[in-house]
Scaffold this active site. Structure first.
Site, PDB file in Angstrom:
ATOM      1  N   HIS A 487      50.611  47.029  30.319  1.00  0.00           N
ATOM      2  CA  HIS A 487      49.722  48.089  29.874  1.00  0.00           C
ATOM      3  C   HIS A 487      48.970  47.685  28.611  1.00  0.00           C
ATOM      4  CE1 HIS A 487      51.760  51.525  32.271  1.00  0.00           C
ATOM      5  NE2 HIS A 487      50.734  50.998  32.890  1.00  0.00           N
ATOM      6  N   ARG A 594      29.641  48.150  48.174  1.00  0.00           N
ATOM      7  CA  ARG A 594      30.967  47.977  48.780  1.00  0.00           C
ATOM      8  C   ARG A 594      31.464  49.366  49.175  1.00  0.00           C
ATOM      9  NH1 ARG A 594      31.659  43.601  44.600  1.00  0.00           N
ATOM     10  NH2 ARG A 594      32.373  41.743  45.716  1.00  0.00           N
ATOM     11  N   ARG A 631      27.059  47.721  52.936  1.00  0.00           N
ATOM     12  CA  ARG A 631      27.982  46.932  53.752  1.00  0.00           C
ATOM     13  C   ARG A 631      28.980  47.879  54.408  1.00  0.00           C
ATOM     14  NH1 ARG A 631      31.711  42.460  50.975  1.00  0.00           N
ATOM     15  NH2 ARG A 631      32.869  44.263  50.244  1.00  0.00           N
ATOM     16  N   GLU A 725      30.338  34.615  55.120  1.00  0.00           N
ATOM     17  CA  GLU A 725      31.538  34.388  54.307  1.00  0.00           C
ATOM     18  C   GLU A 725      32.630  33.683  55.100  1.00  0.00           C
ATOM     19  OE1 GLU A 725      32.815  38.087  52.569  1.00  0.00           O
ATOM     20  OE2 GLU A 725      32.593  39.206  54.430  1.00  0.00           O
ATOM     21  N   ASN A 748      32.676  34.459  47.514  1.00  0.00           N
ATOM     22  CA  ASN A 748      34.106  34.558  47.159  1.00  0.00           C
ATOM     23  C   ASN A 748      34.960  34.202  48.374  1.00  0.00           C
ATOM     24  OD1 ASN A 748      33.014  35.704  44.854  1.00  0.00           O
ATOM     25  ND2 ASN A 748      33.309  37.788  45.584  1.00  0.00           N
ATOM     26  N   ASP A 749      34.630  34.817  49.500  1.00  0.00           N
ATOM     27  CA  ASP A 749      35.402  34.513  50.700  1.00  0.00           C
ATOM     28  C   ASP A 749      35.016  33.165  51.286  1.00  0.00           C
ATOM     29  OD1 ASP A 749      37.325  36.524  51.178  1.00  0.00           O
ATOM     30  OD2 ASP A 749      35.688  37.944  51.489  1.00  0.00           O
ATOM     31  N   ARG A 759      41.783  33.136  47.304  1.00  0.00           N
ATOM     32  CA  ARG A 759      40.931  33.391  46.138  1.00  0.00           C
ATOM     33  C   ARG A 759      41.665  34.061  44.988  1.00  0.00           C
ATOM     34  NH1 ARG A 759      36.730  37.852  48.613  1.00  0.00           N
ATOM     35  NH2 ARG A 759      36.998  39.266  46.874  1.00  0.00           N
TER      36      ARG A 759
HETATM   37  C1  PEP Z   1      32.478  37.885  48.895  1.00  0.00           C
HETATM   38  O1  PEP Z   1      33.410  37.627  49.657  1.00  0.00           O
HETATM   39  O2  PEP Z   1      31.891  37.047  48.194  1.00  0.00           O
HETATM   40  C2  PEP Z   1      31.994  39.272  48.785  1.00  0.00           C
HETATM   41  C3  PEP Z   1      30.906  39.573  48.116  1.00  0.00           C
HETATM   42  O3  PEP Z   1      32.763  40.229  49.344  1.00  0.00           O
HETATM   43  P1  PEP Z   1      34.125  40.792  48.666  1.00  0.00           P
HETATM   44  O4  PEP Z   1      34.250  40.125  47.320  1.00  0.00           O
HETATM   45  O5  PEP Z   1      33.957  42.262  48.602  1.00  0.00           O
HETATM   46  O6  PEP Z   1      35.150  40.333  49.648  1.00  0.00           O
HETATM   47 MG    MG Z   2      34.104  39.114  51.107  1.00  0.00          MG
END
Ligand code: PEP
Ligand code: MG
Length: 872
Positions: A487, A594, A631, A725, A748-749, A759
């Site tokens: 915390h 999102r 999305r 992705e 990211n994915d 990740r």
């Molecule tokens: C990603 O995967 O880069 C992306 C934008 O989607 P999220 O981070 O919501 O999985």
């Molecule tokens: Mg993603």
């Protein structure tokens, strides 16, 4: 041979009608030890129940009486029996023996078996236990002590199966449980899956307790075979329920059905916690709980102390050591009624202080901080904690002494739990404990007035200390205990104070007044910083702050390179408030909404009308005509939804995730499609995008569902695109480009799948770098395919906001960068300084590199940003 000793009436049962007497036989040969002498507060404080302990000389645990075996612990070290009278007897070999994971134990009975006194229950390797566990002391405990009128243990040496070790007088079962059950007043819920990302830790436990207390009668939370009082925070935390685990709610009494219904819905909904996620998540590209990085233990540089990154940012200043002084208290008291009243008063006053603190934080629109102090109020109301303090007062201790031992025992118990998060909550118990103790003793641990430019060093800071830190005076702090998920770390991040946890204890030796540099992003403390170094960093910090202010002034202007190429800079958002913020930060649209956040923190999916309202609200908050890319629901993997349970999977990131969930449960996708289409006339240029598309079949099926709903509504066409992705999409991007309207790269994915590295993995995460040439090549090839078919391609993963990635993405031909809101002004400003021509050259070189590091080495970094981080 055992001798009879004192007769100890069981607490609270004197004066009740004795119905029978039970004599328990020695389950082991050995020396009898009073339970109070067992070096484990759980037994010594009788938290489990009344009983005794044996220092064993034999290795066959025998039944102490006739009865049924009702539980055999999975680790083989403990058995519970129930006698015909309903007495429950737990036999627990050794201390901390659960950690031996069954090694050295051989249970001889199974659940449901009827045994007679002397039956062999468990055989065990005494030497192994003695050398591998904390202690071999074996406990025999009555876990339903409310059935005891008295418990008279013996003392001395006993022989297993021959000598009596305790005589018990029983009172009649009030039959309440059975009567309630028989009268249909015991109600058990269906299994509920715990949705909270780190399970039932302090805050959700406090919410559950708060709700449970509204119902008359007993309420239990059960995980597997273990059932605990759902009106006790500590008991719930001690159950260590992890995320995704199944629990049952059980209630007795007149309101049982209502209690079970309310509480199981609340647990399924995340006990208010999932709802908090959107507040914290949009700034980052991932919604996972931040993993605690592994602390490094020591550095080779004597002037650099290492710890865990707890709150990012650089602090430069002079050290001030904070030491908690022990408040001294009188142990004995004469009037227990008076001491009880004093304790009650002090707890009430502490509650009032906490309520005021919570209310202030709520007024300051800081619900996550407020929730921490709401949880503290619940801790103060914990029945186990109060019982523990109350029983010490009954034994003649002063209120202050009794309270201090009670909260310390609880804190130690939490600190010993396996879960790092729960163990971290021990600090919260100490914090509330100290608060009450200060009220009781009138001794305030006054904090000195901190001079400006202070770096605090302490073994530990409490959440109360942290919440009241003055951001204008405190440059940062580090503690030798704690981690990134405590915390204190959460508070530091929300206060924007750089912090390092788990720092090398040498930090406590650093002289007050010494100049140091604290790097909250790297988790380091640099000692002996020269005045010149400190000055240089201070000046750079000031320059950066000024530059950011200038960038914000120009945020509404377009991002056009020096050679006239415009790139759209849009926002990643989660809710309508973000849309408003994005507008003032200069966003030219929304590249990623999102939508999963609209589905979280609820017991059922939002209806079509509710979704229309959300999407319309967002579209209306944006400047007319800007693009809005919605999305469709992207859950599964790291984002569970309690009302949409997905069977436990070995590899959730490779399982039912993203569009796969929508195609498996098309009604969800259809409802969302209709809602998006119905909001399409609200001002923004509406787009829809499907997440986690891996195959042409995925895309075509999703598009078909969307088209069917569009035709049914008679709505106009809107652009329909996909996330890139999953590597398969990038590899055959030209096939997709022939059919989709646009692409958006979820780097990211994409990065985690290209490199096969989770990740959010605490150790691998630093290597999951989207600037790896393999990822850049896939992005480049997707851009090419898109442009050949006259489509556009954006990037909405976190690399879109990474200053080292921006020139490369421009050079690869990316049309749009969708970034977190705070990054918008600086990304736009950076683009204005770049030349597309040079970016193309740079990108071509990057594609030829062999690692992310060599790509990064190619890209010039902003001098101030680089200097600041590296010099610290
Ligand atoms: C990603 O995967 O880069 C992306 C934008 O989607 P999220 O981070 O919501 O999985
Ligand atoms: Mg993603």
């Amino acid at each position: 041979m055992a001798e009879s000793t004192t007769s100890a009436p069981a607490a609270g049962s004197s004066g009740t009608q004795v119905t029978s007497v039970v004599v328990l036989q020695a389950p082991l040969s050995g020396q009898l030890v009073p339970i109070e002498h067992v070096p484990d507060p759980v037994f010594a404080e009788k938290m489990v129940g009344e009983g005794l302990s044996i220092d064993p000389l034999s290795d066959r645990l025998l039944a102490p009486c006739d009865g049924e075996v009702v539980q055999v612990h999975a680790a083989g070290h403990a058995v519970t029996m129930k006698t015909v009278e309903g007495l429950e007897v737990l036999l627990h070999i050794g201390l901390d023996t659960v950690g031996l994971k069954g090694e050295g134990f051989d249970p001889k009975v199974s659940v449901g078996e009827q045994v007679t006194a002397g039956t062999e229950l468990i055989t065990f390797d005494l030497d192994h236990v003695a050398t591998h566990a904390k202690s071999v002391l074996t406990q025999m405990v009555i876990t339903n002590p409310e059935r005891l009128a008295s418990f008279t243990p013996r003392s001395g040496l006993v022989t297993a199966g021959e000598d009596a070790v305790a005589e018990l007088e029983l009172v009649a079962d009030d039959g309440r449980d059975d009567a309630d059950a028989a009268a249909g007043r015991q109600v058990t819920s269906e299994a509920v899956i715990v949705a909270n990302p780190v399970g039932l830790h302090a805050r959700p436990a406090a919410v559950l307790v708060n709700l449970a207390k509204r119902f008359e009668g007993r309420v239990y939370l059960q995980r597997g075979d273990t059932r605990v009082n759902a009106k006790s925070v500590v008991a719930i935390m001690g159950l260590e329920v992890g995320p995704g685990e199944k629990v049952h709610l059980i209630a007795q009494g007149p309101e049982a059905a209502e209690a079970v219904e309310t509480l199981s819905a609340a647990v399924a909904e995340g006990l208010g916690e999932a709802g908090a996620a959107p507040v914290a998540a949009p700034a980052s590209s991932t919604v996972r709980a931040e993993p605690a990085p592994e602390p490094s233990v020591q550095s080779d540089d004597p002037d650099l102390l290492l710890g865990v990154a707890a709150s990012p940012g650089l602090g430069v200043g002079t050290v001030l050591q904070i030491r908690h002084e022990d408040i001294s208290v009188e142990e004995e008291a004469t009037d227990r009624h008076h001491e009880r009243r004093r304790l009650d008063d002090a707890i009430d006053k502490a509650q009032v202080q906490l309520e005021a603190l919570e209310a202030r934080l709520l007024r300051e629109a800081d619900p996550s901080k407020a929730a921490i102090f709401a949880a503290h109020q619940e801790l103060l109301d914990d029945p186990d904690l109060l019982d523990l303090a109350g029983s010490a007062i009954d034994k003649g201790k002063s209120a202050a002494f009794a309270w201090r031992s009670a909260y310390r025992t609880h804190a130690e118990r939490l600190a010993g739990l396996q879960s790092e998060v729960l163990a971290g909550r021990a600090n919260d118990v100490r914090d509330v404990g100290q608060r009450v103790l200060e009220v009781l003793t009138g001794v305030r641990q006054e904090r000195p007035e901190f001079p400006a430019g202070t770096i605090l060093i302490a073994e530990d800071l409490t959440p109360s200390d942290t919440a009241t830190l003055d951001r204008d005076r405190i440059e940062g702090f580090c503690t030798t205990s704690g981690g990134a998920s405590s915390h204190v770390a959460i508070l530091a991040r929300s206060l924007d104070i750089p912090a390092v946890a788990g720092i090398d204890p040498q930090a406590l030796e650093v002289a007050e007044g010494e100049r140091v540099i604290l790097d909250g992003a790297k988790g380091t403390l640099r000692l002996n910083a020269s005045e010149a170094e400190v000055d240089r960093i201070r000046r750079r910090k000031e320059r950066i702050a000024k530059r950011r202010a200038v960038e914000l002034e120009h945020a509404l202007e377009p991002a056009i390179t020096t050679d006239g190429h415009r790139t759209e800079v849009v926002a990643n958002i989660a809710a309508v408030e973000d849309a408003r913020e994005a507008k003032s930060a200069g966003a030219e649209g929304v590249g990623l909404l999102r939508t999963e956040f609209a589905f979280m923190g609820r017991t059922s999916a939002p209806s079509e009308d509710e979704q229309v309202e959300i999407y319309r609200g967002i579209a209306e908050a944006m400047p007319e005509g800007q693009p809005l890319v919605i999305r469709t629901l992207d859950v599964g993997g790291d984002k569970p939804l309690s009302y949409l349970p997905i069977a436990r999977e070995d590899n959730p990131f490779l399982g039912e995730r993203g569009i796969r969930v929508g195609l498996d449960r098309p009604e969800i996708l259809r409802t969302q499609a209709r809602a998006i289409l119905r909001a399409a006339d609200a001002g923004a240029r509406m787009h829809v995008m499907f997440p986690m598309i891996a195959t042409m079949q995925d895309w075509r099926s999703a598009k078909e569902v969307f088209e069917e709903e569009r035709l049914r509504l008679g709505a106009d066409r809107i652009p329909v695109g996909i996330m890139v992705e999953v590597p398969s999409v990038a590899v055959i991007a030209e096939r997709f480009a022939a059919e989709v309207d646009f692409f958006s790269v979820g780097s990211n994915d994409l990065t985690q799948y290209v490199l096969a590295m989770d990740r959010g993995h605490p150790k691998l995460a630093p290597q999951v770098d989207g600037l790896h040439p393999a990822c850049l090549r896939l992005i480049g090839q997707s851009v090419k395919a898109a442009h050949e078919h006259g489509r556009w391609l954006g990037v909405c993963g976190s690399i879109a906001g990474d200053p080292q990635a921006v020139p490369l993405l421009l050079g690869l031909g990316v049309d749009e960068l969708s970034v977190s809101i705070p990054a918008i002004p600086s990304v736009k400003a950076q683009i204005r300084r770049l030349s597309l021509e040079e970016c193309r050259d740079l990108a071509a070189q990057a594609l030829e590199q062999e690692s992310a590091a060599s790509v990064r080495a190619l890209v010039p970094q902003d001098e101030d940003e680089r200097g600041l981080e590296d010099e610290a």
